[in-house]
Design an enzyme around this catalytic site. Structure first.
Site, short mmCIF file in Angstrom:
data_model
loop_
_atom_site.label_atom_id
_atom_site.label_comp_id
_atom_site.label_asym_id
_atom_site.label_seq_id
_atom_site.Cartn_x
_atom_site.Cartn_y
_atom_site.Cartn_z
N ARG A 109 0.84 -1.22 0.00
CA ARG A 109 0.00 0.00 0.00
C ARG A 109 0.87 1.26 0.00
O ARG A 109 0.59 2.23 0.69
CB ARG A 109 -0.93 0.02 1.22
CG ARG A 109 -1.95 -1.07 1.26
CD ARG A 109 -2.95 -0.96 0.11
NE ARG A 109 -4.04 -1.93 0.27
CZ ARG A 109 -3.99 -3.20 -0.09
NH1 ARG A 109 -2.90 -3.67 -0.66
NH2 ARG A 109 -5.02 -3.99 0.11
N SER A 123 -10.17 -0.51 3.68
CA SER A 123 -9.46 -0.79 4.93
C SER A 123 -8.98 0.51 5.54
O SER A 123 -8.35 1.33 4.86
CB SER A 123 -8.24 -1.67 4.67
OG SER A 123 -8.63 -2.90 4.12
N GLU A 170 -4.44 3.58 6.73
CA GLU A 170 -4.14 3.21 5.34
C GLU A 170 -4.51 4.35 4.37
O GLU A 170 -3.72 4.68 3.49
CB GLU A 170 -4.88 1.91 5.01
CG GLU A 170 -4.35 1.17 3.81
CD GLU A 170 -5.02 1.63 2.55
OE1 GLU A 170 -4.32 1.90 1.58
OE2 GLU A 170 -6.26 1.76 2.55
#
Ligand code: EPU
Length: 338
Positions: free
Chosen positions: A164, A238, A334
């Site tokens: 990510r 998320s 995130e």
């Protein structure tokens, strides 16, 4: 070039958080970026690049100039014996692009179906799901430097993809605007089926050699069962990254909580399921104002209606504190918090 002022960003972020952009310019291509760069006032103004707004948490109005990326188009670049190269404009919807590649007979992106957001935002956080990451199918991208106005083509090594993560979240943050992305879809096609949820689908259906469309349908079904549709319930996917710990830390946690969901990584470290950690602390369904922890997946925070950014962040901090208190692990958000 049209400069819009006092633009509400609520429709432009999937969490549905209220915020206003003082100034906003829509970018349809490289020439639009250059017009901004060459503009006497806008040229030097701090800038914020907005894609599909599916990975941002807006906690305040935007004093920066917002560049809303709307570069359109998708095309076949090249058919080679070992791969098909396809390209899409940064403003294209990611899922529609994945569905289009399959419909053209160019599979390879099906595990990434239904991820919200745009093509241009996909490399920024190296989107990933069900055993595949963008970097596994990445060829190159075009971008424009927001200081010099120069167009550049960047390969995978410069993009520095991580979990990510990419250079666009660090050295190049706010510095380059991605306009087009190219993907390498390997031939012959091989399904990526290692992920537990997909293995389960295979067992349940009795299909031993699924087609690309079958994998696409399974991924869509798994996501729809677990993740809220942002069109119905605001969210940013998320909310925390899955933390990576040392084997010693993991053994310590297993000693106290034998059930902890964990995945050993090739380098010897261990990835823990943040959703499990949050769930274990009893957060499912808990709320601060309009912001809540999704009932079916503790890793996702949702907007039950009227949430504001500070409520989301108060809830997020309370979760971080409780997970730290119980497991000694610091969860990292995130999405990009603005
Ligand atoms: N779990 C719980 N309780 C929960 C949530 C999860 O016990 O409330 C357990 C699950 O049972 C499972 C494990 O935790 O054993 C992991 O859950 P899941 O397989 O749903 O995946 P995840 O780790 O929650 C990651 C990505 C998702 C991606 C899926 C599938 C991150 C931060 N998230 O989620 O990506 O779709 O794997 O590959 O890496 C996103 O980035 O926005 C995103 C949705």
């Amino acid at each position: 070039m049209q400069i819009e002022s006092g633009v509400s960003l609520k429709p432009f972020n999937t969490f549905g958080l209220p915020a206003v952009a003082q100034q906003l310019v829509r970018i349809g291509g490289d020439a639009d970026v250059r017009r901004v760069v060459d503009h006497p006032q806008l040229g030097r103004a701090p800038k914020f690049i907005l894609g599909g707004g599916s990975n941002i948490i807006l906690t305040r109005d935007m004093p920066q100039l917002v560049l809303k990326v709307e570069v359109a188009g998708r095309r076949l670049v090249e058919e080679r014996p070992d791969a098909v190269i396809v390209e899409a404009g940064a403003g294209e919807n990611w899922h529609a692009f994945v569905a289009w590649t399959l419909a053209q007979g160019w599979p390879g992106l099906e595990n990434l179906a239904l991820i919200p957001g745009t093509v241009g935002a996909a490399p920024v956080q190296n989107i990933g799901a069900y055993g595949l990451e963008l970097k596994d199918r990445f060829e190159s991208l075009d971008a424009v430097d927001l200081v010099t106005g120069r167009s550049v083509t960047l390969g995978a090594s410069i993009c520095a993809f991580g979990y990510r993560d990419s250079v666009f979240k660090h050295d190049l943050a706010g510095r380059t605007l991605i306009t087009r992305v190219r993907f390498r879809l390997p031939r012959p096609w091989q399904p990526v089926l290692g992920y537990l949820d997909l293995e389960r689908k295979m067992r349940e259906s009795g299909v031993a050699a699924p087609s690309p469309q079958q994998v696409f349908d399974w991924v869509c079904a798994i996501r729809r069962a677990k993740l809220p549709d942002p069109a119905l319930l605001g969210n940013a996917g998320s909310f925390f990254k899955n933390p990576v710990v040392t084997p010693e830390q993991c053994r310590d946690i297993i000693g106290r909580d034998p059930e902890v969901v964990h995945y050993p990584l090739p380098d010897g470290s261990v990835k823990l399921a943040a959703g499990w950690l949050i769930d274990a602390c009893g957060w499912k369904g808990k709320a601060v104002g309009g912001a809540a922890v999704y009932e079916k997946q503790a890793l996702v925070l949702v907007n039950r209606g009227g949430a504001i950014g500070s409520e989301v962040m108060t809830l997020a901090r309370a979760i971080q504190e409780s997970v730290y208190g119980r497991f000694g692990i610091r969860l990292e958000p995130e999405p990009v918090v603005v």
